[in-house]
Design an enzyme around this catalytic site. Sequence first.
Site, PDB file in Angstrom:
ATOM      1  N   GLU A  91       0.780  -1.242   0.000  1.00 55.46           N
ATOM      2  CA  GLU A  91       0.000   0.000   0.000  1.00 55.46           C
ATOM      3  C   GLU A  91       0.812   1.292   0.000  1.00 55.46           C
ATOM      4  OE1 GLU A  91      -2.933  -0.461   3.144  1.00 55.46           O
ATOM      5  OE2 GLU A  91      -4.149  -1.773   1.882  1.00 55.46           O
ATOM      6  N   GLU A 109      -6.940  -7.771  -1.398  1.00 53.13           N
ATOM      7  CA  GLU A 109      -7.366  -7.508  -0.016  1.00 53.13           C
ATOM      8  C   GLU A 109      -8.779  -6.983  -0.014  1.00 53.13           C
ATOM      9  OE1 GLU A 109      -5.438  -4.850   2.682  1.00 53.13           O
ATOM     10  OE2 GLU A 109      -3.479  -5.744   2.363  1.00 53.13           O
TER      11      GLU A 109
HETATM   12  C1  BMA Z   1      -4.938  -3.145   4.755  1.00 57.24           C
HETATM   13  C2  BMA Z   1      -3.794  -4.028   5.156  1.00 57.24           C
HETATM   14  C3  BMA Z   1      -3.392  -3.843   6.570  1.00 57.24           C
HETATM   15  C4  BMA Z   1      -4.537  -3.524   7.465  1.00 57.24           C
HETATM   16  C5  BMA Z   1      -5.848  -3.892   6.816  1.00 57.24           C
HETATM   17  C6  BMA Z   1      -7.039  -3.546   7.654  1.00 57.24           C
HETATM   18  O1  BMA Z   1      -4.587  -1.849   4.635  1.00 57.24           O
HETATM   19  O2  BMA Z   1      -2.745  -3.911   4.266  1.00 57.24           O
HETATM   20  O3  BMA Z   1      -2.413  -2.848   6.640  1.00 57.24           O
HETATM   21  O4  BMA Z   1      -4.377  -4.179   8.655  1.00 57.24           O
HETATM   22  O5  BMA Z   1      -5.990  -3.234   5.608  1.00 57.24           O
HETATM   23  O6  BMA Z   1      -7.136  -2.180   7.899  1.00 57.24           O
END
Ligand code: BMA
Length: 895
Positions: free
Chosen positions: A481, A577
């Site tokens: 990120e 994610e």
């Molecule tokens: C993303 C991940 C983590 C974080 C998660 C929840 O940004 O890369 O850095 O724990 O979301 O916020």
Amino acid sequence: MKSLVILLFLSSFLFNLHQINCLLKFSLESTNENVKWTLENRNKSINIPGSVPGGVYTDLQNAGIIGDILSGYNDVLTRWVAHDTWTYTSKFNVSANSLSSAVARLVLEGVDTVAYIELNGIPIGLTKNMFVRYVFDVKAYLKEGENKLTFNFESPIDYAKNRSRQHFAAPECVPDVYNGECHANQIRKMQSSFSWDWGPAFPSVGIWRNIRLEFFNGAVIWSVTTHTEKKDTIWFLSVKVYLETGKNIRNISGYLSVYLSVEGHSTIKIGKNVDTKTNSDGTFDVELEMNISENMIREWWPNGYGSQHLYNLLVFFTTNGDRSDREISHKHMKIGFRTIELVEQEASLILGNDTLAGQGLTFYFKVNGHPLFMKGSNWIPSNVLPENNENEKTRIDNLLTAARATHMAMLRVWGGGVYESDYFYRRCDELGILIWQDFMFACAMYPVDPEFLDNVRAEIQHNVLRLQHHPSIAVWAGNNENEVALRGNWYSTQAQFEKYKAEYIRLYVDNIKPIVESIDPKRRYLISSPSNGRKSEEDGYIAKNPYDPHFGDTHYYNYLADNWDLNIFPQTRFASEYGFQSLPSLKTMKTATNKTSDYRIDSDYSKHRQHSPNGYNFIELQMKRHMKLNKDDPKYFEKFIYYSQISQAMSIKAETEFYRQSQADWYTMGALYWQLNDVWQAPSWSGIEYGGKWKMLHYFAKEFFAPVLVSPRLTLAKNVDVYLLNDRFVPIINANITVEMFKWNSFTPIKSQIFLANAKPLSSEKQFSIDLWDADKKDEIFLRFSLQADGVLSSPKNYIFPVPLKNIKGLRTPNIKVDVSETTAVCGNATSFTVNLNVDTIVPFLWLEANSIDGHFHDNGFIITEPKTSVHFCTKEKINAQQLKRGITYRYYEN
Ligand code: BMA
């Protein structure tokens, strides 16, 4: 030199080896009875036994100086530990015989982090990167008899703070709710050890990986990289062997041999004479190539797509000389034969379809020539203390087998943790879990002063060399990120955008990329996750929109919208994610606090454990969209936990099915939700609680990731589009999809219709659309979807709830009867029971708990639409069926 290929039996070769002198390895770990370690703090008020591999929190816990670090508020109460400085000391004996070797070196596989090392009072080196293997030449400092080795650890917090004064890089600090430490980006240490939004700060120090002395005269093999490629009927295996000797040794001669076990209990051997000058740091490398006929090898496949065939590869380096003083160094590994490619091409070109023009670039993994949809999750360290992360094999096994059991084929080792242990990657090879491997940079800008860059270069080189040979490694990614953080001004960097951009490129492109590509030229190195992949690179590395749904991977979190609604999610090429928080079970929470006053959402304790700003509000908002929850309910806290798990499971189910449905034309080709596991007992995005208990999400993953799934989508127009998802290499021909409409108060469907369905291999296709038959009374009904098809072993049932649960009508209070009998079902070395559930009406989200009995239900969180359901329960406890029956409680959703 391509050399002769001969077949021989490995065992007879190994037998001969024992007749040759081996180099000497002397472990300096605390398990070696001749080596004792002590741990002392700065003012010497603490002097206790030290564990190596280990760390300061482990040792302080073992000595009873601090309590269980994961209990109560101990994360902040023990913070003094990380502000102190610590010394690990050991004494050990060295023989005259060992000392007579030409090379004597101290090998440190992992030191966390900043340590000044002395041998017999003489400084021999400094470590400042926990991810690097350090080797110090100690021949001049060792003596015969007793030696003393000392590691003086600096406080990681002070070190990071001091560095930030000279080399500041945003952000200044983590949010206050993390109860964390600042400037983790200044120190090459597990970034989340300074706290994260799902984890406590335990900025440990210690010798967290193996440590040993090595004595030899010739050279030792440090690493072996392999590359497999197939042309026609031949597999080409290239093997590159990285060796090391003493810095003072200029020339090495010997023989390098490589043995590969293949099918039919055969072994292929190649060998090469080596006579070479060494580099100034005492290293050298040798390359060999093998050609193997395809019928001697079976391919390695990710989980769900085939088996995981692995073959022993043994590499020996034997120095020249008389038989009596020949030395041999060897390395054993298991390798897999598979090809993998990340395909980023104009979709219109590869599909030969002009209507796809302007849709960006594909982003999919082609494994053994097939584009595969990657189902999986994100991996955070299995333990907040790195030494446990290294040696808790059972915990790692349990997590990885849980990933496999839910059809996951890929895990992303996220960039704020650690490069995992050799054991971890070996298990991934065996279990067929592909790894998206981030480098350990996350959610921050990073400094680029020469010292930092040197440090990083060593880290990248070390870890790519160490991990490269694993068939499970699919892709490298530079950071988590950081591209999107800079573009999105997350850390108020906009005023200095150009400076930070130049630094970003310096670190991930100018420094890291060439190292990765020189050691591992065939694997894709992505600069960041998320990124637009190739497009980000063409656009100068900081894309205008790193979340562009037409390119690369995306991270998507939306806590405000209705996450049960598939229509809210944006298209993406690859979802690396996405997630939603829930609370862990009371059972897990009780391992951290026994105080009943803590068991409230608004207790100080609950606030302390929630690191995500506004976290409980977002959970509540989401729950309240769908479920009725009364704040005055005496069981409010327990219900909040249970509802949060329903909400999380339904959200991730919706989003995952949306991504799987979007697979047409290879549009979306991956869904890795955030996050698989946890490091403590707290609200988080995990599907598995700290301690291993599955949340409802993980049970749901077994179904939403099923290889064959009927997956409905309630559209904005309130029609239901029905998809058939087929992750198999065989088509589904003339299957029946049954759609049934139920009222909430009866097991007998009020309507039922069968639709014919076909699906190509590896596909997702919309089969048909239905309007909601009884549109006026949507609050009284729900739909059930099932599949009957030849050759499909199982396909989970799926459901559509047309209105939020809180608005449904007709739901009755069920009578539930639980019966338990012992079975002979296979359960590892545990006992298996069948739990039979008899109910008299529909039961939504029936959730079983075995409470104080440790064990595992195979399924849970049932939508009960039939009178009888049975489920296996496995336990290692010595109990009988009656005891289990007494231990089981359940919950279900009621209005
Ligand atoms: C993303 C991940 C983590 C974080 C998660 C929840 O940004 O890369 O850095 O724990 O979301 O916020």
